[in-house]
Scaffold this active site. Structure first.
Site, mmCIF file in Angstrom:
data_model
loop_
_atom_site.group_PDB
_atom_site.id
_atom_site.type_symbol
_atom_site.label_atom_id
_atom_site.label_comp_id
_atom_site.label_asym_id
_atom_site.label_seq_id
_atom_site.Cartn_x
_atom_site.Cartn_y
_atom_site.Cartn_z
ATOM 1 N N SER A 67 44.817 3.751 -0.831
ATOM 2 C CA SER A 67 43.620 3.516 -1.659
ATOM 3 C C SER A 67 43.667 2.184 -2.402
ATOM 4 O O SER A 67 43.361 2.116 -3.590
ATOM 5 C CB SER A 67 43.418 4.667 -2.657
ATOM 6 O OG SER A 67 43.121 5.861 -1.998
ATOM 7 N N LEU A 93 41.648 -0.132 -2.241
ATOM 8 C CA LEU A 93 40.271 -0.479 -2.627
ATOM 9 C C LEU A 93 39.598 0.643 -3.408
ATOM 10 O O LEU A 93 38.380 0.616 -3.607
ATOM 11 C CB LEU A 93 39.446 -0.821 -1.382
ATOM 12 C CG LEU A 93 39.897 -2.054 -0.595
ATOM 13 C CD1 LEU A 93 39.032 -2.243 0.646
ATOM 14 C CD2 LEU A 93 39.857 -3.297 -1.464
ATOM 15 N N GLY A 94 40.390 1.618 -3.853
ATOM 16 C CA GLY A 94 39.810 2.710 -4.635
ATOM 17 C C GLY A 94 38.681 3.416 -3.909
ATOM 18 O O GLY A 94 37.592 3.601 -4.454
ATOM 19 N N PHE A 95 38.961 3.834 -2.651
ATOM 20 C CA PHE A 95 37.951 4.486 -1.812
ATOM 21 C C PHE A 95 36.718 3.604 -1.633
ATOM 22 O O PHE A 95 35.600 4.103 -1.470
ATOM 23 C CB PHE A 95 37.551 5.851 -2.387
ATOM 24 C CG PHE A 95 38.508 6.965 -2.031
ATOM 25 C CD1 PHE A 95 39.760 6.694 -1.519
ATOM 26 C CD2 PHE A 95 38.154 8.279 -2.239
ATOM 27 C CE1 PHE A 95 40.640 7.712 -1.196
ATOM 28 C CE2 PHE A 95 39.035 9.310 -1.925
ATOM 29 C CZ PHE A 95 40.276 9.027 -1.404
ATOM 30 N N GLY A 96 36.903 2.301 -1.705
ATOM 31 C CA GLY A 96 35.812 1.369 -1.451
ATOM 32 C C GLY A 96 35.104 0.857 -2.681
ATOM 33 O O GLY A 96 34.305 -0.086 -2.608
ATOM 34 N N GLY A 102 32.759 -3.511 -4.418
ATOM 35 C CA GLY A 102 31.521 -3.801 -5.126
ATOM 36 C C GLY A 102 30.305 -3.131 -4.538
ATOM 37 O O GLY A 102 29.199 -3.265 -5.069
ATOM 38 N N LYS A 103 30.465 -2.367 -3.462
ATOM 39 C CA LYS A 103 29.280 -1.816 -2.788
ATOM 40 C C LYS A 103 28.626 -0.671 -3.553
ATOM 41 O O LYS A 103 27.498 -0.294 -3.232
ATOM 42 C CB LYS A 103 29.634 -1.377 -1.366
ATOM 43 C CG LYS A 103 30.606 -0.207 -1.256
ATOM 44 C CD LYS A 103 30.928 0.056 0.205
ATOM 45 C CE LYS A 103 31.941 1.177 0.386
ATOM 46 N NZ LYS A 103 32.274 1.371 1.818
ATOM 47 N N TYR A 109 44.755 15.277 8.406
ATOM 48 C CA TYR A 109 43.549 14.461 8.587
ATOM 49 C C TYR A 109 42.680 14.977 9.716
ATOM 50 O O TYR A 109 43.186 15.598 10.647
ATOM 51 C CB TYR A 109 43.961 13.013 8.889
ATOM 52 C CG TYR A 109 44.607 12.283 7.749
ATOM 53 C CD1 TYR A 109 44.603 12.793 6.447
ATOM 54 C CD2 TYR A 109 45.246 11.063 7.960
ATOM 55 C CE1 TYR A 109 45.220 12.097 5.411
ATOM 56 C CE2 TYR A 109 45.855 10.369 6.931
ATOM 57 C CZ TYR A 109 45.843 10.896 5.667
ATOM 58 O OH TYR A 109 46.445 10.207 4.646
#
Length: 345
Positions: free
Chosen positions: A233, A235-238, A242-243, A53
């Site tokens: 993950s 949130l599936g990379f965000g 919903g953004k 990272y």
């Protein structure tokens, strides 16, 4: 913040784990320290990082995330209150060389541990994980297995043996796997029992409303062998916040900045995401909190890894620990899952 005892260890980890792969790319050192302070104040005692990272990995920034955590520890963070996890990279996977020789040989793993300890400014690592297998197998979204010549791959026994030495020396306490398959988990368990070597206590794999493949094969290991999941993950990379709905690309967001992350933008993935986002809103929940609360409700979960670039995002994620999903809502989630099963493995 609820804590879970990890089987076959004396570790107790918070139900949420702070993921740090934005430190050194999207987050400055000061921002990283603020996130770590906030997480600790809110009851998170579990921090996950990796020698590779920040992400996306680049040779110029490799190791910077561990450096930032190390400077936070050196500034007085209470090391004895923290469960610190990091990972060793292998050949293949993300195309960046963290070491001149990426194989998981005894000397390479030993050097990787020493370098992580130096960057982290600590004497020991609580959980040391193999970031992904060295052998050819299906991970990072590949579902089908294609046989390949693995004669040059480092034997798992060699890697496990040096990890055993490092445990005996006190440099690491426990070992874990990541991006692993059922065969890989079984092989590590078999070798650890046969040769009295450390057994893996966790497996860090992707898990979310869009990717529940862990439930096929690996969940049984979590149940029968106590190798619990650290979900990355969630949130599936965000995307599950919903953004990105309607093609939106918020300024500064990961999927806006880095076009390489397309794993969650499949046609079926977008359809499923829209359904989950609308379901959350219909029930008066933020989509992120519903997605995280679902992960937290799974019986095979040791901890769910959250990542954020702002303190407000971190606060929203932490608030998911107070969210309980009703039976009605869980049934509605299952209905969407039946229509869109694992669209983003």
């Amino acid at each position: 913040m609820q804590r879970h005892a990890i089987p076959h260890s004396d570790l107790e980890v918070s139900s949420l784990c702070l993921g740090t792969m934005t430190f050194g790319e999207q987050n400055s050192e000061a921002e990283a320290h603020s996130q770590l302070d906030r997480a600790l104040a809110c009851g998170i005692n579990f921090i996950d990082t990796a020698e590779m990272y920040p992400v996306p990995p680049r040779r110029e920034t490799q190791g910077r995330t561990e450096d930032y955590i190390g400077s936070w520890l050196a500034a007085g963070a209470p090391r004895d209150r923290i469960v610190l996890a990091t990972k060793v990279a292998a050949p293949g996977g993300p195309q960046v060389a963290t070491r001149d020789d990426m194989r998981l040989t005894a000397i390479n793993v030993r050097n990787a541990v020493d370098n992580s300890l130096r960057r982290l400014q600590t004497d020991y690592i609580d959980l040391y994980q193999i970031h992904w297998p060295e052998r050819s197998t299906n991970y990072f979204g590949q579902l089908g297995f294609t046989a390949a010549d693995d004669s040059e791959a480092t034997p798992i026994f060699e890697t496990l043996s040096v990890l055993g030495d490092l445990v005996a020396e006190g440099k690491i306490r426990y070992i874990g796997l990541s991006n692993e398959t059922p065969w890989g988990v079984a092989e590590y368990l078999k070798l650890s029992e046969r040769h009295q070597l450390p057994r893996p206590i966790t497996i860090q794999n992707p898990y979310s409303l869009l990717n529940r493949t862990f439930e096929v094969g690996l969940a049984e290991f979590a149940h029968r062998e106590g190798v619990k999941l650290l979900a990355y993950s969630p949130l599936g990379f965000g995307i599950l916040t919903g953004k990105y709905e309607g093609g939106a690309r918020p300024a500064g967001a990961r999927l806006t900045l880095f076009s390489r992350f397309q794993r969650y933008f499949t046609e079926q993935g977008l359809l499923a995401t829209s359904a989950y986002v609308q379901l959350a809103r219909d029930h008066g929940l933020s989509p992120a909190q519903m997605a995280l609360a679902f992960c937290l409700s799974r019986p095979f979960m040791a901890s769910t890894i959250i990542g954020a670039t702002t303190l407000s995002q971190l606060d929203e994620n932490i608030a998911a620990t107070a969210t309980t999903l009703s039976d009605e809502l869980l049934q509605a989630i299952e209905a969407i899952h039946r229509r869109h099963p694992n669209p983003c493995p």
